[in-house]
Design a protein around this motif. Structure first.
Motif, PDB file in Angstrom:
ATOM      1  N   SER A  85       0.859  -1.127  -0.043  1.00 54.64           N
ATOM      2  CA  SER A  85       0.036   0.079  -0.035  1.00 54.64           C
ATOM      3  C   SER A  85       0.978   1.320  -0.041  1.00 54.64           C
ATOM      4  N   PRO A  86       0.326   2.302  -0.604  1.00 47.71           N
ATOM      5  CA  PRO A  86       1.169   3.618  -0.817  1.00 47.71           C
ATOM      6  C   PRO A  86       1.225   4.143   0.938  1.00 47.71           C
ATOM      7  N   ILE A  87       2.236   4.767   1.295  1.00 46.76           N
ATOM      8  CA  ILE A  87       2.488   5.466   2.614  1.00 46.76           C
ATOM      9  C   ILE A  87       1.352   6.557   2.553  1.00 46.76           C
ATOM     10  N   ARG A  88       0.462   6.561   3.662  1.00 46.26           N
ATOM     11  CA  ARG A  88      -0.490   7.546   3.663  1.00 46.26           C
ATOM     12  C   ARG A  88      -0.437   8.266   5.157  1.00 46.26           C
ATOM     13  N   ALA A  89      -0.348   9.491   5.523  1.00 45.78           N
ATOM     14  CA  ALA A  89      -0.261  10.144   6.742  1.00 45.78           C
ATOM     15  C   ALA A  89      -1.140  11.196   6.563  1.00 45.78           C
ATOM     16  N   VAL A  90      -2.237  10.980   7.252  1.00 47.78           N
ATOM     17  CA  VAL A  90      -3.499  11.804   6.903  1.00 47.78           C
ATOM     18  C   VAL A  90      -3.707  12.513   8.399  1.00 47.78           C
ATOM     19  N   SER A  91      -3.830  13.902   8.272  1.00 50.28           N
ATOM     20  CA  SER A  91      -4.150  14.900   9.456  1.00 50.28           C
ATOM     21  C   SER A  91      -5.588  14.657   9.654  1.00 50.28           C
ATOM     22  N   PRO A  92      -5.855  14.783  11.185  1.00 54.02           N
ATOM     23  CA  PRO A  92      -7.392  14.717  11.373  1.00 54.02           C
ATOM     24  C   PRO A  92      -7.975  16.113  11.215  1.00 54.02           C
ATOM     25  N   LEU A  93      -7.037  17.259  10.827  1.00 54.37           N
ATOM     26  CA  LEU A  93      -7.678  18.622  10.905  1.00 54.37           C
ATOM     27  C   LEU A  93      -8.506  18.792   9.754  1.00 54.37           C
ATOM     28  N   PRO A  94      -9.622  19.503  10.097  1.00 54.73           N
ATOM     29  CA  PRO A  94     -10.575  19.731   9.087  1.00 54.73           C
ATOM     30  C   PRO A  94     -10.009  20.464   7.885  1.00 54.73           C
ATOM     31  N   GLY A  95     -10.644  19.749   6.436  1.00 57.32           N
ATOM     32  CA  GLY A  95     -10.180  20.392   5.388  1.00 57.32           C
ATOM     33  C   GLY A  95      -8.966  19.772   4.694  1.00 57.32           C
ATOM     34  N   PHE A  96      -8.101  18.752   5.487  1.00 53.71           N
ATOM     35  CA  PHE A  96      -6.991  18.301   4.999  1.00 53.71           C
ATOM     36  C   PHE A  96      -7.159  17.452   3.679  1.00 53.71           C
ATOM     37  N   PHE A  97      -6.532  17.676   2.735  1.00 54.54           N
ATOM     38  CA  PHE A  97      -6.436  17.046   1.665  1.00 54.54           C
ATOM     39  C   PHE A  97      -5.443  15.861   1.784  1.00 54.54           C
TER      40      PHE A  97
END
Lengths: 789, 289
Positions: A85-97
């Motif tokens: 799988s690709p590396i995914r680092a997702v912020s919980p901030l609203p509007g984060f792409f």
């Protein structure tokens, strides 16, 4: 407010060797004799080496990879790694792409140096020979290189569907209208910091192997957080965490660069699971410089509103962070921008605050969190503004600071960005630094002029450092507790196991000192073991100046628990009850006599007949945890003051004196803290004067060796004088605060203000770091020509 | 960062070295201290098929004193000169220059000949040896020739050397009593390449007054007779006599267009001139350069 675990008072310290002792570092015995064991020192049978084919361009559509037929078995492409799988680092901030980073390029190249193919051979040189024979077909796309242009309509897009190349925007929306209309003084500046490269002596490096006995992928690697690497690897490889062991040997400097999950170790791990032999990739300096270790690049457009005395009435800022092509795991592409908005107010009382910071995608290396993360940029930006306000209202920079700093009687204080300052005396810290640097004498010297034509300047910067925070930017809890395991060995010594890794900050010594204070055992009889997921409790690792607050707190809690057990057994041996004994200097004592830790351990493990049968079944090993009682950060205060001589003909800056005052709460080992501060200050001097990774308009990184990317050396770093103030934090186990990053935060602001103090009479104000000789000479030439700034 | 495959030869004589280099099919390249070629090979920016290591040739390590000149073998290191293992005939200039080249580790291995042949415009020896009027003695299978160091470099990283030609030695004139010099190297930090480099050398005994300016992204400007540049013969307060218009013409001739580089050339030359004026002939160190 979070929950702190209960710990009792610090115990007696044998010969002053616990908390507060200036103890020589245990680990230096091996480091100073060249006996450290780093990743490249480890030997493996049948080891093969990996070199990567990396993208030569910043932005392109990859159409074909040509691998010569006879090399097919030695070269691996994205199509081979299709189950990763690709590396995914997702912020919980609203509007984060959210974005994805495939370990090897699938079809879109987004930065120079991105991995396209993995080549394997018996030696690195042969692997590089293979890499040189792999040819890429690609269609170049316009590169997004400047973060301000990237936001303009019509700019090329780094990620399809991302509006204006903005990953996320983080804002504090104070109402500024009234203040903007009525403030007597309005000062606006646009300042920038350059892209830097975090430069540990040891680059990154990994050896991956498959252990057929335990059915485990074993990844040996230079990392600050082995447990977090395991989290990330399990996710991208799609295997249980039980099948992964991450071991970090000695780490030759981290600074945040080893607090990521890189695509290289993902590729290496995938290969090791299939190839039947260990594989190694050691990053070379060129890969580190051009493909990986980028950080720091910020732009600020700030307006300060003040009264005629320079008292701040409001502050607003529009900021941008050049965040690069991808979101680095685990801290995400949001971390730096969210910190800019949160940290910019600094140690000041700001009645109205508005700040919006955008994380901008560009076709450059992902921005990684370097020592201090956004703090050095914010401190530089704010401190330059304070000096600009002071010049505007005609007061000294220190007078304007004293007028605006949060005062000790205001503590605890919640600032304009909702940060909670628990304790401390910022005005006293500044006074301490300025007295040490002798402001009056420097100003007298400045007025007299220098015989060699250089100009003297004095500069200062003060900041409140958010350390050891346990929350993400959106206010959700990031870390529940940090654990430590402590065990009395059968011969009466203490083994401490923690999941954090030591990266040069001296934890093998300082955690032993904490154990000493809580268990009354000499640090020489304590061994702290770190860096192995198999042997330690979970830890989110070494980052954010959190080690002594979180892990130190956990060691204190574990040793405190262990002390009760030891006292119970000791009491049994002394034929009394636990409430009748004390524990000090490695002995449990009653009115009638005493027993040593060795006696207690021997009885428990080897001579159980000496003990009553109802002794506590938990034994002489404990895992306990800790979290500080404030999760938005334990705020440390520090002031930097310096004197520089600027040569207006050559633009060269010499630092004549440098003082740091620091309130790190209760200090565990002043020598280690001094080392942290001095080392951080050296890095901050690099930020201020030397370090810059420039890019061509096509997105090519231009500083490709250390002859182009200048780091400060011993001749450029002055003798930094460190002064301590100890205000215990009410929220930590023994009053400690974080300190690991602090030194790197102040120099940009302090040195810029000193240079500007020196050059103000010539009409020059430097607003971009680093202040290289060329920039200073060109600014002076522009001022002579009367150019508008 | 590992070099591509290459053959390695370490001949013991100049004749053998020249023969190995002359075999053009091999893509041969001479190597001395390997402080520039080595990194370039590691980066695969240089990919010679054959490296001819010159450091085992005794003649290239020899130093010979003649009445009017010191002949220094091309493989003598910067550190040899810095530490005084090679006699100084320049009133202290060459040891001063040597001690300010890069870092000690580089100086321990880097050589005079290697630096000249590499012809990095920001390097020290081309400018310094041009300043003192040194001559390079070249050898090839066709025999020997001599080229003034000031004529050696034609552009960045480009010299008049033929592919099979080796710098065998550098002949440095012996300065007379009362020789004075000034040397200024401006760099961002200690040990880095210069962004301003200039020297002034006056030898009343031999009737010479020379100046040289390096770090120009091209060959150094070497001025055999510096009197017109300073409005007259060598003397006191030389820096205040610098004819900036004359210097500008020299920089224009070399197509130096970067205002910063021009400014640093001017500052370096003025400071070197001031030092030379102030310096007693015997003094050899101590100023901030």
């Amino acid at each position: 407010m979070g929950v702190g675990s209960e710990v009792s008072k610090v115990r007696d310290v044998p010969q002053g060797r616990g908390i507060g002792a200036r103890l020589a570092r245990k680990e230096d015995e091996r480091f100073l004799h060249g006996r450290g064991r780093y990743i490249a020192d480890l030997r493996f049978a049948n080891l093969r080496e990996v070199a990567f084919v990396r993208s030569p361009v910043a932005h392109a559509r990859l159409t074909r990879v040509h691998v010569p037929e006879h090399l097919r078995a030695s070269v691996f492409l994205a199509s081979d790694l299709s189950d990763v799988s690709p590396i995914r680092a997702v912020s919980p901030l609203p509007g984060f792409f959210p974005t994805e980073q495939p370990p090897l390029v699938v079809d879109r190249i987004r930065q120079v140096g991105e991995l396209v193919a993995m080549c394997v051979a018996d030696t690195r040189a042969e692997a590089e020979d293979i890499a040189a024979q792999v040819r890429l077909d690609y269609e170049e796309l316009p590169a997004v290189v400047d973060m301000l242009e990237a936001q303009q309509p019509g700019a090329a897009q780094v990620h399809d569907g991302m509006a204006n190349n903005v990953y996320v925007r983080v804002a504090f929306e104070g109402d500024m209208a009234d203040i903007a209309a009525n403030a007597p003084v309005r000062v606006r500046r646009q300042v920038r910091t350059s892209r830097q490269v975090m430069s540990p002596i040891e680059c990154r490096g990994f050896v991956a192997e498959w252990d057929t006995r335990t059915s485990q992928l074993v990844l040996h690697g230079a990392t600050q957080f082995p447990h977090v690497v395991r989290n990330g690897l399990a996710r991208v490889l799609g295997i249980p965490e039980l099948q992964i062991r991450v071991i970090s040997p000695d780490v030759g400097g981290g600074f945040g660069y080893k607090a990521i999950l890189g695509a290289e170790e993902v590729c290496l791990s995938w290969l090791a699971m299939r190839c039947g032999h260990p594989v190694r990739w050691l990053e070379d300096r060129r890969e580190q410089l051009v493909a990986n270790a980028n950080c720091r690049e910020h732009a600020y457009d700030m307006t300060a509103y003040a009264d005629a005395e320079g008292r701040l009435l409001g502050f607003e800022a529009e900021c941008a962070v050049d965040t690069g092509a991808y979101s680095a795991y685990p801290f995400t592409s949001a971390i730096e921008a969210s910190q800019v908005s949160a940290i910019l107010p600094g140690p000041y009382h700001i009645p109205a605050y508005r700040c919006s910071t955008a994380a901008i995608a560009t076709n450059k290396c992902p921005n990684l969190p370097y020592r201090g993360v956004a703090r050095p940029g914010c401190c530089f930006a704010m401190e330059v503004m304070i000096d600009a306000v002071a010049r505007t209202v005609g007061r000294t920079p220190e007078a304007v600071r004293y007028a605006n700093l949060v005062r000790p009687e205001q503590m605890p204080y919640d600032n304009a960005s909702d940060k909670h300052f628990d304790s401390g005396d910022y005005p006293a810290l500044l006074r301490m630094a300025l007295e040490a640097i002798d402001v009056e004498a420097v100003r007298a010297r400045q007025a007299a002029g220098e015989p060699d034509g250089r100009r003297i300047g004095i500069g200062m910067a003060i900041f409140s450092e958010q350390t050891a925070h346990g929350m993400t930017a959106d206010g959700t809890r990031r870390t529940l507790y940090e654990q430590a395991f402590a065990r009395i060995t059968p011969d009466g010594r203490l083994e401490v196991r923690v999941g954090i890794q030591t990266i040069g900050q001296g934890l093998e010594t300082t955690l032993a000192q904490v154990a000493c204070s809580y268990l009354g055992i000499d640090p020489d009889r304590v061994q702290v073991k770190l860096g192995d997921t198999e042997l330690s409790p979970y830890s989110s690792g070494a980052w954010g100046s959190r080690g002594m607050v979180w892990v130190g707190g956990a060691v204190a809690a574990a040793c405190d628990d262990l002390a009760s057990r030891v006292m119970a057994i000791g009491a049994a041996l002394l034929q009394t009850t636990p409430d009748q004994v004390t524990l000090a200097e490695g002995r449990v004592a009653s009115a009638a006599g005493s027993v040593s830790l060795e006696d207690i351990a021997r009885a428990y493990y080897l001579a159980p007949a000496d003990l009553p049968p109802d002794i506590d079944h938990h034994g002489l090993e404990v895992t306990s945890g800790h979290a500080p009682a404030c999760l938005t950060g334990i705020h440390t205060g520090s002031a930097h003051a310096c004197v520089v001589a600027v040569d207006p003909q050559t633009g060269q800056v010499e630092i004549l004196d440098y003082v740091v005052s620091e309130d790190a709460g209760v200090v565990v080992n002043p020598m280690v803290v001094d080392g942290q501060i001095i080392g951080g200050t050296a890095q901050g001097i690099g930020t201020a004067l030397f370090e810059e990774m420039p890019f061509s308009p096509e997105g090519q990184p231009l500083a490709t060796t250390l002859a182009d990317y200048l780091l400060p050396g011993s001749a450029e770093v002055p003798n930094v004088r460190v002064l301590h103030m100890e205000t215990p934090s009410p929220y930590t186990s023994f009053g400690q605060k974080g300190v690991g990053e602090g030194g790197a935060i102040g120099p940009g602001g302090a040195i810029a203000n000193a240079v500007n103090d020196a050059l103000a009479p010539l009409g020059v104000e430097m607003l971009k770091l680093p202040m290289t000789p060329r920039r200073i000479v060109e600014a002076l030439a522009a001022a002579r020509r009367g150019d508008a700034r | 960062m590992k070099p591509a495959v290459f053959d390695y030869a370490r001949p013991g004589t100049l004749v053998e070295a020249a023969r190995l280099l002359a075999d053009t099919g091999a893509g041969a390249k001479a190597m001395a201290g390997s402080q520039s070629l080595g990194p370039m090979m590691n980066l695969r920016l240089a990919r010679p098929g054959r490296v001819v290591d010159l450091t085992a040739i005794p003649a290239l390590r020899a130093v010979t004193r003649r009445a009017d000149a010191l002949v220094i073998g091309a493989c003598v290191t910067h550190a040899d000169i810095e530490d005084g293992r090679v006699e100084d005939v320049t009133a202290g200039l060459l040891p001063h220059v040597a001690g300010r080249i890069a870092y000690r580790a580089v100086r321990n291995r880097g050589t005079l000949g290697g630096s000249l042949a590499h012809a990095d415009p920001a390097a020290d020896w081309l400018t310094a040896l041009s300043l003192v009027g040194a001559v390079a003695e070249l050898r090839s299978p066709r025999g020997g020739r001599e080229v003034a160091v000031s004529e050696l470099m034609v552009a960045s990283f480009t010299t008049v050397l033929e592919p099979d030609e080796i710098i065998a030695a550098i002949r440095v004139p012996v300065a007379g009593a009362g020789a004075r010099w000034g040397w200024t190297k401006l760099s961002s930090k200690v040990g880095e390449f210069a962004h301003g480099l200039a020297g002034v050398f006056a030898d009343p005994g031999r009737g010479t007054f020379r100046a040289a300016i390096g770090a120009l992204d091209t060959a150094p400007i070497v001025i055999d007779d510096a009197a017109p540049l300073f409005g007259g013969p060598f003397g006191e307060r030389l820096d205040q006599r610098l004819d900036e218009a004359a210097l500008d013409r020299r920089l224009d001739e070399r197509d130096v267009v970067d205002d910063y580089v021009r400014a640093m050339a001017r500052v370096a030359l003025a400071r070197a001139a001031a030092q030379a004026s102030a310096r007693q002939a015997s003094a050899g160190e101590g100023e901030r350069a």
